[in-house]
Design a protein around this motif. Structure first.
Motif, PDB file in Angstrom:
ATOM      1  N   ALA A 249    -125.147 -22.025 -13.844  1.00  0.00           N
ATOM      2  CA  ALA A 249    -123.914 -22.688 -14.724  1.00  0.00           C
ATOM      3  C   ALA A 249    -123.511 -22.622 -15.844  1.00  0.00           C
ATOM      4  O   ALA A 249    -123.035 -22.774 -16.504  1.00  0.00           O
ATOM      5  CB  ALA A 249    -124.468 -23.924 -14.282  1.00  0.00           C
ATOM      6  N   PHE A 250    -124.811 -22.130 -16.965  1.00  0.00           N
ATOM      7  CA  PHE A 250    -124.737 -21.233 -17.917  1.00  0.00           C
ATOM      8  C   PHE A 250    -123.727 -20.593 -18.081  1.00  0.00           C
ATOM      9  O   PHE A 250    -123.881 -21.430 -19.747  1.00  0.00           O
ATOM     10  CB  PHE A 250    -126.210 -20.895 -19.111  1.00  0.00           C
ATOM     11  N   ALA A 251    -123.566 -19.798 -17.173  1.00  0.00           N
ATOM     12  CA  ALA A 251    -122.897 -18.960 -17.563  1.00  0.00           C
ATOM     13  C   ALA A 251    -120.488 -19.369 -18.644  1.00  0.00           C
ATOM     14  O   ALA A 251    -120.015 -19.126 -19.322  1.00  0.00           O
ATOM     15  CB  ALA A 251    -122.203 -18.101 -16.623  1.00  0.00           C
ATOM     16  N   THR A 252    -120.649 -20.740 -17.804  1.00  0.00           N
ATOM     17  CA  THR A 252    -119.639 -21.695 -17.631  1.00  0.00           C
ATOM     18  C   THR A 252    -119.507 -21.656 -19.228  1.00  0.00           C
ATOM     19  O   THR A 252    -118.977 -22.430 -19.921  1.00  0.00           O
ATOM     20  CB  THR A 252    -119.138 -23.193 -16.858  1.00  0.00           C
ATOM     21  N   SER A 253    -121.115 -22.983 -19.680  1.00  0.00           N
ATOM     22  CA  SER A 253    -121.479 -23.473 -20.873  1.00  0.00           C
ATOM     23  C   SER A 253    -120.898 -22.487 -21.974  1.00  0.00           C
ATOM     24  O   SER A 253    -120.954 -22.632 -22.919  1.00  0.00           O
ATOM     25  CB  SER A 253    -122.747 -24.711 -21.029  1.00  0.00           C
ATOM     26  N   LEU A 254    -122.072 -21.015 -21.319  1.00  0.00           N
ATOM     27  CA  LEU A 254    -120.917 -19.969 -22.761  1.00  0.00           C
ATOM     28  C   LEU A 254    -120.071 -19.937 -22.537  1.00  0.00           C
ATOM     29  O   LEU A 254    -119.712 -18.962 -24.104  1.00  0.00           O
ATOM     30  CB  LEU A 254    -121.349 -18.029 -22.086  1.00  0.00           C
ATOM     31  N   TYR A 255    -118.900 -19.870 -22.109  1.00  0.00           N
ATOM     32  CA  TYR A 255    -117.738 -19.868 -22.077  1.00  0.00           C
ATOM     33  C   TYR A 255    -117.197 -20.634 -23.128  1.00  0.00           C
ATOM     34  O   TYR A 255    -115.999 -20.606 -24.370  1.00  0.00           O
ATOM     35  CB  TYR A 255    -117.326 -19.564 -20.602  1.00  0.00           C
ATOM     36  N   PHE A 256    -117.322 -22.166 -23.130  1.00  0.00           N
ATOM     37  CA  PHE A 256    -116.841 -22.891 -23.844  1.00  0.00           C
ATOM     38  C   PHE A 256    -117.651 -22.841 -24.878  1.00  0.00           C
ATOM     39  O   PHE A 256    -116.823 -23.609 -25.420  1.00  0.00           O
ATOM     40  CB  PHE A 256    -117.027 -24.226 -23.100  1.00  0.00           C
ATOM     41  N   ILE A 257    -118.737 -22.514 -24.591  1.00  0.00           N
ATOM     42  CA  ILE A 257    -119.680 -22.283 -26.568  1.00  0.00           C
ATOM     43  C   ILE A 257    -118.821 -21.275 -27.221  1.00  0.00           C
ATOM     44  O   ILE A 257    -118.154 -21.873 -28.437  1.00  0.00           O
ATOM     45  CB  ILE A 257    -120.758 -21.841 -26.705  1.00  0.00           C
ATOM     46  N   PHE A 258    -118.478 -20.193 -26.886  1.00  0.00           N
ATOM     47  CA  PHE A 258    -117.612 -19.397 -27.649  1.00  0.00           C
ATOM     48  C   PHE A 258    -116.035 -20.014 -27.904  1.00  0.00           C
ATOM     49  O   PHE A 258    -115.990 -19.129 -28.709  1.00  0.00           O
ATOM     50  CB  PHE A 258    -117.288 -17.537 -27.075  1.00  0.00           C
ATOM     51  N   ARG A 259    -115.282 -20.386 -26.542  1.00  0.00           N
ATOM     52  CA  ARG A 259    -114.519 -21.039 -27.024  1.00  0.00           C
ATOM     53  C   ARG A 259    -114.166 -21.898 -28.337  1.00  0.00           C
ATOM     54  O   ARG A 259    -113.403 -21.792 -28.915  1.00  0.00           O
ATOM     55  CB  ARG A 259    -113.732 -21.587 -25.982  1.00  0.00           C
ATOM     56  N   THR A 260    -115.403 -22.913 -28.489  1.00  0.00           N
ATOM     57  CA  THR A 260    -115.639 -23.996 -29.330  1.00  0.00           C
ATOM     58  C   THR A 260    -115.405 -22.785 -30.719  1.00  0.00           C
ATOM     59  O   THR A 260    -115.062 -23.485 -31.466  1.00  0.00           O
ATOM     60  CB  THR A 260    -116.883 -25.015 -28.997  1.00  0.00           C
ATOM     61  N   ILE A 261    -116.305 -22.202 -31.049  1.00  0.00           N
ATOM     62  CA  ILE A 261    -116.530 -21.435 -31.914  1.00  0.00           C
ATOM     63  C   ILE A 261    -115.251 -20.354 -32.087  1.00  0.00           C
ATOM     64  O   ILE A 261    -115.014 -21.318 -33.181  1.00  0.00           O
ATOM     65  CB  ILE A 261    -117.659 -20.247 -32.134  1.00  0.00           C
ATOM     66  N   GLY A 262    -114.464 -20.086 -31.408  1.00  0.00           N
ATOM     67  CA  GLY A 262    -113.583 -19.421 -31.473  1.00  0.00           C
ATOM     68  C   GLY A 262    -112.098 -20.634 -31.715  1.00  0.00           C
ATOM     69  O   GLY A 262    -111.638 -20.448 -32.584  1.00  0.00           O
TER      70      GLY A 262
END
Length: 385
Positions: A249-262
């Motif tokens: 499930a961390f993979a989904t959070s990782l995706y959104f973490i980098f979307r947030t940074i982006g």
């Protein structure tokens, strides 16, 4: 930025946070799949159902805004969203989750259609794209928090009141209520609609304008990749690395973490470099990500690929949406409805990806997303500035 604008933008940005609730469907569908013992094709019905309603409600919402105004339409969207988050508190049957995700999709269709034009009432002109991107940054915070809250609830590391991973629903419902109250007491002056409001057919005729049609297709691909990654990233890690769902499930959070940074950095970059240049960089990152998810077989390789698509996809919506909105300035409500109808890509892509992954594994799902990336490369020539 004046003090009045700053006070107005706060509740608007909280609404962007509520807009991010829709992204909980990715991790939620994985937990529902596990709890109800579903296959990929059936489980992917949930994210597909959420985004199906964008096809039905987006253009009518654009017409509704002409009648009741953008602020009232956003408030209506929040009410529908709050009801959708209330239902899973009472159970996790297939029927309850279908109804909940349907209402979540309807509320989000109303919100995304009306909130973006509402921003143009507060911040306009050359700063619109960067402000929309900052809104996407706020939205992404809600998106990457959802998997963590669900994971913590499932692992009982926070009090979940017997709800398990579903504890994220009442938490987000409370925030939705707060957003409704703050927006309700905020005064926003809306421009009057000159002439007779557009009919449904007149809205659809705007697709006859090449930039509107190409932007519509671009939104379909952007959202398809977004929802596809959100849903598929944990499955790739489970298939290739043998991780459990709670760990993956961390993979989904990782995706959104980098979307947030982006989104956060994008709101700056879009002020200092050309939109076309930044768009090209973003799509190149997404292409590299598709290669990584296609051939990667280690945790690090897959995490890098997920991070790349997260950052690369973070500003695509804002750039395409602003290009379309500014191309027909006298039809903002109608164009907004058409662009948000493009979020129907969140239905098309997961369904195709579900069939492809059941047939040949998650590499099939990645191949479907790669088609969307290829189209976005062709859109680059339409980005002005």
């Amino acid at each position: 930025m004046s003090k009045n604008i700053k006070l107005t933008i706060i509740p608007v940005m909280l609404c962007f946070f509520a807009m991010g609730f829709v992204d909980l469907v990715g991790i939620a569908s994985n937990y529902v799949k596990e709890d109800l013992a579903l296959n990929d094709s059936t489980a992917n019905i949930f994210p597909s159902l959420v985004f199906f309603w964008f096809l039905i409600f987006s253009v009518p919402t654009g017409m509704l805004m002409n009648k009741i105004g953008r602020k009232k339409t956003v408030l209506l969207s929040l009410i529908v969203t709050i009801v959708s988050l209330l239902l899973p508190i009472f159970g996790e049957t297939f029927t309850i989750m279908l109804i909940s995700f349907s209402l979540l999709g309807i509320g989000n269709a109303l919100m995304q259609t009306s909130l973006n034009p509402l921003v143009s009432e507060v911040i306009g002109g050359s700063h619109l794209a960067s402000t929309l991107t900052f809104g996407q940054f706020v939205k992404a915070i809600a998106s990457f928090m959802a998997p963590y809250i669900a994971m913590w609830g499932a692992m009982a590391t926070i009090p979940s009141f017997g709800l398990g991973w579903r504890v994220l629903f009442p938490i987000y419902m409370f925030i939705g209520v707060l957003a409704s109250l703050l927006l309700g007491v905020t005064s926003i002056k809306e421009e009057k609609i000159d002439g007779k409001p557009s009919t449904f057919s007149e809205c659809l005729k705007l697709l006859g304008k090449p930039i509107v049609l190409l932007s519509f297709l671009g939104i379909i691909c952007h959202v398809g990749i977004d929802v596809g990654t959100n849903t598929t990233a944990p499955k790739i890690l489970m298939e290739r690395v043998g991780m459990t769902l709670n760990d993956a499930a961390f993979a989904t959070s990782l995706y959104f973490i980098f979307r947030t940074i982006g989104c956060l950095t994008g709101s700056y970059f879009l002020r200092v470099i050309k939109s076309k240049t930044f768009f090209l960089i973003s799509i190149t990152m997404m292409a590299l990500s598709m290669v990584g998810m296609f051939i990667g077989d280690s945790k690090i390789e897959l995490y890098v690929a997920i991070a790349l698509v997260g950052y690369g996809n973070s500003n695509v919506f804002s750039i395409i949406f602003s290009q379309a909105l500014l191309s027909v300035p006298d039809k903002k409500n109608e164009v907004s409805g058409l662009m948000i109808m493009g979020l129907f890509g969140g239905t098309i892509f997961p369904l195709l990806m579900g069939f492809a992954s059941d047939a040949v594994g998650q590499v099939g799902a990645v191949a479907i997303m790669a088609i969307g990336v290829i189209y976005l490369f062709t859109y680059i020539k339409n980005v002005k500035q």
